[in-house]
Scaffold this motif. Structure first.
Motif, PDB file in Angstrom:
ATOM      1  N   ILE A 107      -3.870  24.727  49.251  1.00  0.00           N
ATOM      2  CA  ILE A 107      -3.945  24.191  50.605  1.00  0.00           C
ATOM      3  C   ILE A 107      -5.161  24.790  51.296  1.00  0.00           C
ATOM      4  CG2 ILE A 107      -2.771  23.931  52.827  1.00  0.00           C
ATOM      5  CD1 ILE A 107      -0.137  24.333  51.362  1.00  0.00           C
ATOM      6  N   GLY A 108      -6.009  23.929  51.855  1.00  0.00           N
ATOM      7  CA  GLY A 108      -7.174  24.385  52.590  1.00  0.00           C
ATOM      8  C   GLY A 108      -8.420  24.421  51.721  1.00  0.00           C
ATOM      9  N   TRP A 191      -5.349  16.012  60.879  1.00  0.00           N
ATOM     10  CA  TRP A 191      -4.557  16.681  59.845  1.00  0.00           C
ATOM     11  C   TRP A 191      -4.088  18.052  60.312  1.00  0.00           C
ATOM     12  CZ3 TRP A 191      -6.380  15.824  54.120  1.00  0.00           C
ATOM     13  CH2 TRP A 191      -6.506  14.453  53.886  1.00  0.00           C
ATOM     14  N   LEU A 192      -4.981  18.795  60.978  1.00  0.00           N
ATOM     15  CA  LEU A 192      -4.608  20.115  61.480  1.00  0.00           C
ATOM     16  C   LEU A 192      -3.470  20.012  62.501  1.00  0.00           C
ATOM     17  CD1 LEU A 192      -8.077  21.858  61.990  1.00  0.00           C
ATOM     18  CD2 LEU A 192      -6.433  22.237  60.147  1.00  0.00           C
ATOM     19  N   ASP A 193      -3.480  18.948  63.279  1.00  0.00           N
ATOM     20  CA  ASP A 193      -2.440  18.756  64.297  1.00  0.00           C
ATOM     21  C   ASP A 193      -1.128  18.239  63.700  1.00  0.00           C
ATOM     22  OD1 ASP A 193      -4.103  19.556  66.367  1.00  0.00           O
ATOM     23  OD2 ASP A 193      -4.778  17.516  66.811  1.00  0.00           O
ATOM     24  N   SER A 194      -1.220  17.497  62.584  1.00  0.00           N
ATOM     25  CA  SER A 194      -0.070  16.728  62.112  1.00  0.00           C
ATOM     26  C   SER A 194       0.578  17.245  60.848  1.00  0.00           C
ATOM     27  CB  SER A 194      -0.501  15.265  61.877  1.00  0.00           C
ATOM     28  OG  SER A 194      -1.090  14.708  63.030  1.00  0.00           O
ATOM     29  N   ASP A 195      -0.207  17.810  59.934  1.00  0.00           N
ATOM     30  CA  ASP A 195       0.365  18.205  58.658  1.00  0.00           C
ATOM     31  C   ASP A 195       1.129  19.514  58.792  1.00  0.00           C
ATOM     32  OD1 ASP A 195       0.128  17.698  55.507  1.00  0.00           O
ATOM     33  OD2 ASP A 195       0.030  19.846  55.904  1.00  0.00           O
ATOM     34  N   PRO A 196       2.399  19.553  58.397  1.00  0.00           N
ATOM     35  CA  PRO A 196       3.211  20.760  58.615  1.00  0.00           C
ATOM     36  C   PRO A 196       2.692  21.991  57.876  1.00  0.00           C
ATOM     37  CG  PRO A 196       4.392  19.144  57.269  1.00  0.00           C
ATOM     38  CD  PRO A 196       3.197  18.449  57.822  1.00  0.00           C
ATOM     39  N   LEU A 198      -0.534  22.617  56.973  1.00  0.00           N
ATOM     40  CA  LEU A 198      -1.770  23.073  57.615  1.00  0.00           C
ATOM     41  C   LEU A 198      -1.478  23.741  58.954  1.00  0.00           C
ATOM     42  CD1 LEU A 198      -4.187  20.082  56.883  1.00  0.00           C
ATOM     43  CD2 LEU A 198      -4.220  22.362  55.847  1.00  0.00           C
ATOM     44  N   ARG A 199      -0.453  23.274  59.646  1.00  0.00           N
ATOM     45  CA  ARG A 199      -0.114  23.852  60.944  1.00  0.00           C
ATOM     46  C   ARG A 199       0.357  25.299  60.817  1.00  0.00           C
ATOM     47  NH1 ARG A 199       3.676  19.674  64.104  1.00  0.00           N
ATOM     48  NH2 ARG A 199       3.676  21.414  65.581  1.00  0.00           N
ATOM     49  N   GLU A 200       0.837  25.668  59.643  1.00  0.00           N
ATOM     50  CA  GLU A 200       1.284  27.046  59.422  1.00  0.00           C
ATOM     51  C   GLU A 200       0.128  27.992  59.105  1.00  0.00           C
ATOM     52  OE1 GLU A 200       4.181  26.977  56.369  1.00  0.00           O
ATOM     53  OE2 GLU A 200       5.685  25.898  57.555  1.00  0.00           O
ATOM     54  N   MET A 201      -1.051  27.435  58.867  1.00  0.00           N
ATOM     55  CA  MET A 201      -2.197  28.250  58.472  1.00  0.00           C
ATOM     56  C   MET A 201      -3.046  28.626  59.674  1.00  0.00           C
ATOM     57  SD  MET A 201      -3.256  26.358  54.896  1.00  0.00           S
ATOM     58  CE  MET A 201      -4.476  27.634  54.505  1.00  0.00           C
ATOM     59  N   GLU A 204      -8.180  28.507  63.125  1.00  0.00           N
ATOM     60  CA  GLU A 204      -9.556  28.938  63.373  1.00  0.00           C
ATOM     61  C   GLU A 204     -10.313  29.126  62.060  1.00  0.00           C
ATOM     62  OE1 GLU A 204     -11.951  32.693  65.457  1.00  0.00           O
ATOM     63  OE2 GLU A 204      -9.842  32.322  65.932  1.00  0.00           O
ATOM     64  N   MET A 205      -9.658  29.728  61.065  1.00  0.00           N
ATOM     65  CA  MET A 205     -10.316  29.937  59.778  1.00  0.00           C
ATOM     66  C   MET A 205     -10.583  28.606  59.076  1.00  0.00           C
ATOM     67  SD  MET A 205      -9.010  32.088  56.440  1.00  0.00           S
ATOM     68  CE  MET A 205      -7.827  30.811  55.988  1.00  0.00           C
ATOM     69  N   LEU A 206      -9.604  27.689  59.106  1.00  0.00           N
ATOM     70  CA  LEU A 206      -9.799  26.382  58.492  1.00  0.00           C
ATOM     71  C   LEU A 206     -10.962  25.633  59.142  1.00  0.00           C
ATOM     72  CD1 LEU A 206      -6.075  25.272  58.171  1.00  0.00           C
ATOM     73  CD2 LEU A 206      -7.648  25.632  56.262  1.00  0.00           C
ATOM     74  N   THR A 207     -11.024  25.691  60.460  1.00  0.00           N
ATOM     75  CA  THR A 207     -12.097  25.006  61.180  1.00  0.00           C
ATOM     76  C   THR A 207     -13.444  25.632  60.863  1.00  0.00           C
ATOM     77  OG1 THR A 207     -10.564  24.437  62.967  1.00  0.00           O
ATOM     78  CG2 THR A 207     -12.912  24.329  63.463  1.00  0.00           C
ATOM     79  N   ARG A 208     -13.472  26.942  60.780  1.00  0.00           N
ATOM     80  CA  ARG A 208     -14.724  27.627  60.448  1.00  0.00           C
ATOM     81  C   ARG A 208     -15.208  27.242  59.051  1.00  0.00           C
ATOM     82  NH1 ARG A 208     -13.164  32.281  61.660  1.00  0.00           N
ATOM     83  NH2 ARG A 208     -12.524  33.033  59.597  1.00  0.00           N
TER      84      ARG A 208
END
Length: 237
Positions: A107-108, A191-196, A198-201, A204-208
């Protein structure tokens, strides 16, 4: 006849691919199985692309059983096919392989060791037209917990560190890619807003990571999808 794009969940759309289709004035149709739309007969299209989603190819729902049947029809008819994530697993399942949980969920952008996920194109397959113009290895975004076992009739084109079966091929023109190369910035935020998962991760790091890889990721996606459209004869070489 145009290109058929099949969505397994509404939020997972064609992304980077859509921009390529518009730029080249390519006729396409999108159907959303999650919204209750039907998977149309594939022989009415020049090529078929099936996108990802949270279902399993092992599900016995009417949706998945019909999807597998239509993918089998696509392959049996020799129609070019590209499967992304679930679309890859469904390809393998429809053609006699199996789907099962991977030892780790990918994931990610990074694995447990902190390194970027990547797919390593096997040396004997670097000349496959799907990989024209690509560097090797290729960084990839992942969002899956299952993997596949392929049949002897299928080829393993590219491997990964935590999930071996990353890119597979069956026949002359049917491909499956385990990860995602289609994300645009807008899609990524959805996806960051909706996927369960990804929401647990760490958002900020994913966006970076997405921002750091943006140019490389976008160029890879355009090349991969462009190469497939050339294989399918939709874009002339």
């Amino acid at each position: 006849m145009g290109l058929l794009i099949v969505k397994n969940i509404t939020r997972e759309g064609p992304g980077i691919l859509k921009g390529l289709l518009l730029k080249n004035n390519i006729n396409y149709e999108i159907v959303d199985l999650n919204a209750g739309e039907e998977f149309p007969e594939p022989e009415n299209y020049s090529a078929v692309i099936v996108l990802g989603g949270p279902d399993s190819a092992n599900d016995t729902t009417e949706k998945m059983l019909n999807e597998l049947e239509m993918i089998r029809k696509t392959i049996d008819a020799g129609i070019p096919y590209l499967g992304i994530c679930l679309g890859m697993q469904s390809l393998v399942k429809a053609c006699g392989g199996s789907v099962h949980p991977n030892e780790v969920k990918e994931i990610g952008f990074r694995g447990g060791d902190g390194d970027y996920y990547s797919v390593n194109i096997k040396e004997e397959h670097t000349n496959d037209h799907l990989f024209t113009g690509l560097e090797n290895p290729v960084k990839i975004f992942h969002l899956h917990g299952e993997t596949v076992d392929i049949t002897n009739e299928m080829e393993l084109l590219a491997t990964g560190k935590y999930c071996r079966h990353q890119i597979v091929k069956t026949g002359k023109n049917a491909y499956g890619i385990q990860g995602h190369f289609e994300l645009t910035p807008e899609m990524f935020r959805v996806w960051l807003d909706s996927d369960p998962e990804l929401r647990e991760m760490d958002r900020e790091m994913l966006t970076r990571d997405f921002d750091l890889l943006a140019d490389e990721y976008r160029n890879t996606g355009r090349k991969l999808f462009g190469n497939f459209l050339k294989i399918a004869g939709i874009i002339q070489v």
